[in-house]
Structure formats: structure tokens, C-alpha cells
Write a protein that holds these residues in place. Sequence first.
Motif, PDB file in Angstrom:
ATOM      1  N   HIS A   1       0.837  -1.209   0.000  1.00 45.57           N
ATOM      2  CA  HIS A   1       0.000   0.000   0.000  1.00 45.57           C
ATOM      3  C   HIS A   1       0.874   1.262   0.000  1.00 45.57           C
ATOM      4  CE1 HIS A   1      -3.631  -2.211   0.260  1.00 45.57           C
ATOM      5  NE2 HIS A   1      -3.516  -2.582   1.537  1.00 45.57           N
ATOM      6  N   LEU A   2       1.977   1.199   0.749  1.00 41.72           N
ATOM      7  CA  LEU A   2       2.860   2.355   0.810  1.00 41.72           C
ATOM      8  C   LEU A   2       3.535   2.600  -0.544  1.00 41.72           C
ATOM      9  CD1 LEU A   2       4.098   4.606   2.478  1.00 41.72           C
ATOM     10  CD2 LEU A   2       5.827   2.984   3.294  1.00 41.72           C
ATOM     11  N   ILE A   3       3.903   1.533  -1.227  1.00 41.89           N
ATOM     12  CA  ILE A   3       4.493   1.676  -2.563  1.00 41.89           C
ATOM     13  C   ILE A   3       3.503   2.317  -3.519  1.00 41.89           C
ATOM     14  CG2 ILE A   3       5.285   0.386  -4.587  1.00 41.89           C
ATOM     15  CD1 ILE A   3       6.646  -1.565  -2.644  1.00 41.89           C
ATOM     16  N   ASP A   4       2.233   1.901  -3.443  1.00 45.54           N
ATOM     17  CA  ASP A   4       1.201   2.492  -4.303  1.00 45.54           C
ATOM     18  C   ASP A   4       1.061   3.990  -4.034  1.00 45.54           C
ATOM     19  OD1 ASP A   4       0.680   0.077  -5.499  1.00 45.54           O
ATOM     20  OD2 ASP A   4      -1.046  -0.392  -4.225  1.00 45.54           O
ATOM     21  N   ALA A   5       1.004   4.341  -2.739  1.00 45.00           N
ATOM     22  CA  ALA A   5       0.863   5.756  -2.386  1.00 45.00           C
ATOM     23  C   ALA A   5       2.102   6.541  -2.808  1.00 45.00           C
ATOM     24  CB  ALA A   5       0.640   5.891  -0.878  1.00 45.00           C
ATOM     25  N   PHE A   6       3.269   5.925  -2.637  1.00 44.07           N
ATOM     26  CA  PHE A   6       4.517   6.589  -2.997  1.00 44.07           C
ATOM     27  C   PHE A   6       4.599   6.831  -4.509  1.00 44.07           C
ATOM     28  CE2 PHE A   6       9.322   6.185  -3.516  1.00 44.07           C
ATOM     29  CZ  PHE A   6       9.554   7.492  -3.120  1.00 44.07           C
ATOM     30  N   SER A   7       4.135   5.861  -5.301  1.00 43.83           N
ATOM     31  CA  SER A   7       4.124   6.020  -6.759  1.00 43.83           C
ATOM     32  C   SER A   7       3.221   7.173  -7.169  1.00 43.83           C
ATOM     33  CB  SER A   7       3.652   4.724  -7.430  1.00 43.83           C
ATOM     34  OG  SER A   7       4.526   3.650  -7.151  1.00 43.83           O
ATOM     35  N   SER A   8       2.038   7.231  -6.541  1.00 45.93           N
ATOM     36  CA  SER A   8       1.120   8.338  -6.834  1.00 45.93           C
ATOM     37  C   SER A   8       1.726   9.672  -6.429  1.00 45.93           C
ATOM     38  CB  SER A   8      -0.211   8.133  -6.101  1.00 45.93           C
ATOM     39  OG  SER A   8      -0.880   6.981  -6.560  1.00 45.93           O
TER      40      SER A   8
ATOM     41  N   LEU B   1      -3.020  14.376  -4.642  1.00 46.04           N
ATOM     42  CA  LEU B   1      -1.645  14.566  -4.178  1.00 46.04           C
ATOM     43  C   LEU B   1      -1.598  14.692  -2.663  1.00 46.04           C
ATOM     44  CD1 LEU B   1       1.373  15.113  -4.560  1.00 46.04           C
ATOM     45  CD2 LEU B   1       0.796  17.506  -5.016  1.00 46.04           C
ATOM     46  N   VAL B   2      -2.521  15.456  -2.084  1.00 47.17           N
ATOM     47  CA  VAL B   2      -2.568  15.637  -0.631  1.00 47.17           C
ATOM     48  C   VAL B   2      -2.797  14.304   0.066  1.00 47.17           C
ATOM     49  CG1 VAL B   2      -3.874  16.678   1.272  1.00 47.17           C
ATOM     50  CG2 VAL B   2      -3.291  18.050  -0.738  1.00 47.17           C
ATOM     51  N   ARG B   3      -3.719  13.497  -0.459  1.00 45.13           N
ATOM     52  CA  ARG B   3      -4.008  12.196   0.151  1.00 45.13           C
ATOM     53  C   ARG B   3      -2.797  11.268   0.093  1.00 45.13           C
ATOM     54  NH1 ARG B   3      -9.338  11.422   1.304  1.00 45.13           N
ATOM     55  NH2 ARG B   3     -10.860  12.804   0.296  1.00 45.13           N
ATOM     56  N   ALA B   4      -2.105  11.254  -1.055  1.00 42.88           N
ATOM     57  CA  ALA B   4      -0.911  10.405  -1.181  1.00 42.88           C
ATOM     58  C   ALA B   4       0.164  10.840  -0.187  1.00 42.88           C
ATOM     59  CB  ALA B   4      -0.384  10.469  -2.615  1.00 42.88           C
TER      60      ALA B   4
END
Length: 274
Positions: free
Chosen positions: A98-105, A128-131
Amino acid sequence: MAVDDDPVNLKILTSVLSIKDYAMVTVTSGIDALIKLDTDHWDLIITDVMMPQMSGYELTMNGFVWKQRIYKRKYNHISYTLNSISALASFDTKRMSHLIDAFSSYLRLSFNFLNAEPMIPIEHELELVRAYLYIEKERFEDRMTINWDLPENLHFQLPPLTQPLVENAVRHGILSRSKGGTLTISIKELANDIEITIADNGKGMTAEQLQQLLSSQSNVTQGIGFLNTHKRLLRVYATGLQIKSKEGQGTSVSFIIPSEKRNMIRKNSYSQTD
């Protein structure tokens, strides 16, 4: 673009550079130059140093320094996040994924932000704010509580300014306290206006710090970022940041998209997610 309050100097520059087939635009003040900067792309700016109201240094250096600070913060954030991903790999692969997904975004949207159009949809800004907040929540866990107060079915354009304000509230607000705190992000319709507010219950500021924050001579750490954001809002909406803060109680930063700019706002289907 040539910037000088002396029309003779502008005439000389135009005469010299027109020989080399430069397309020249001249303005007589730093304020007029800032307006032009938001309306087109420029290859070269030649500015006088000593001008009334805004010097050549104020025109160029503040924006340059602010941009460099953004790049430095992005680099540090990337470094911290990679360390977190590495740590999670040894004991929680689901959280790591999940962290990788958020980091990619976050990376994709961050680079879009650095090359952003003057106006972007609120959905992109909130993504962007959510990521960013997802990554920070993974890093600091119970030290961060995040509240969202967003309306449904609302779509509008705005300058890409919200994420830096949120980052400032996290860094200089709630994480400045050992026990952390709460961040609240709200968007409200006020008659035909729209108000965006980023509030934290962090350490807050003294009256002196608050007074200096939007001053061009500010010595407050986050002053340059606030000042540039404030000036950009003034250029776009003729109304800048509204900042309220009390030492030991927290800070609230808000700005208004006024009713006369409603031509940039249209109703659309917008689903709110946590």
C-alpha cells in the motif's frame, strides 16, 4: 521580458535585442512582471535591481529560493519513504504494498506539480494531498490524526497551492509537538464563494511570528513559502492567505475563491474517499 521602471532603459534594451530577433515584452514594475509570469512562458527575464515597491531581487530570488526548497523537501521525503518501505518489507508486506502504491502516486503527482499548469482541478490537488498524508501517516502513525471535511459533487479549478500548505501544517504544526496532533482539511461553500482551510493544533505562533509571516523581510522558517503563496493568490483572486494562530493552540490557514471567479467552477460528479 525586460523589467525596468525607467522607460529609457527599456527602449535601449528593446533596440539592442530586437536586432537578434528576440520577441520582447517590456513592463515597468516587478508587480506587472509577476502578472505576466503567470500568463505565459518566458525564456529570459532581464530586470533592473533598484525599482520602487519591488526590487529585482524580490522579483527573482524569492521564487527561486522557494522552488529550491520544494525540491529539497521532495528529495528528503523520497529518502525517508524509501527507508520506510525497506523497513516494512521485513515484517508487513501488505502495508509495504500500500505504501508503494501511495509513494508512486505521490511521485507522479509531485512532478506534475513542479511543472503544473496555472490552474488544476481540485480532484488532482486532493489526490496529491491524500498520497502525501498516507505516507506521513505510515511514518508517524499515532502522532498524526487527519480529519477531512469535504463536500460532495463539487468541482473547481485552483492554483496548485494546497499540498505545500498541508505539508507546512504537518512539519511545522503537529509534528513540532512530541505527542503529535490533528490536521483538519476542509472545503466549504460560503454563498457563492469557496473557502479552503488547513488547520492544525500544533505549537502555533507568537503574535510577532504571525506578523512577520507574510512580510518580505520575514525570518520565519516557512515565511518564503507562505509569502509566495500569498502573492500568487493575490494575483489570481485579489485576496490572499488568511492566517490565524495562537501559541500553544495551533494554526489555521485559509484562502477564498471568490464568487466573481465562479466561471472557473462547474458542478461535476466527485466522490469523496478516505
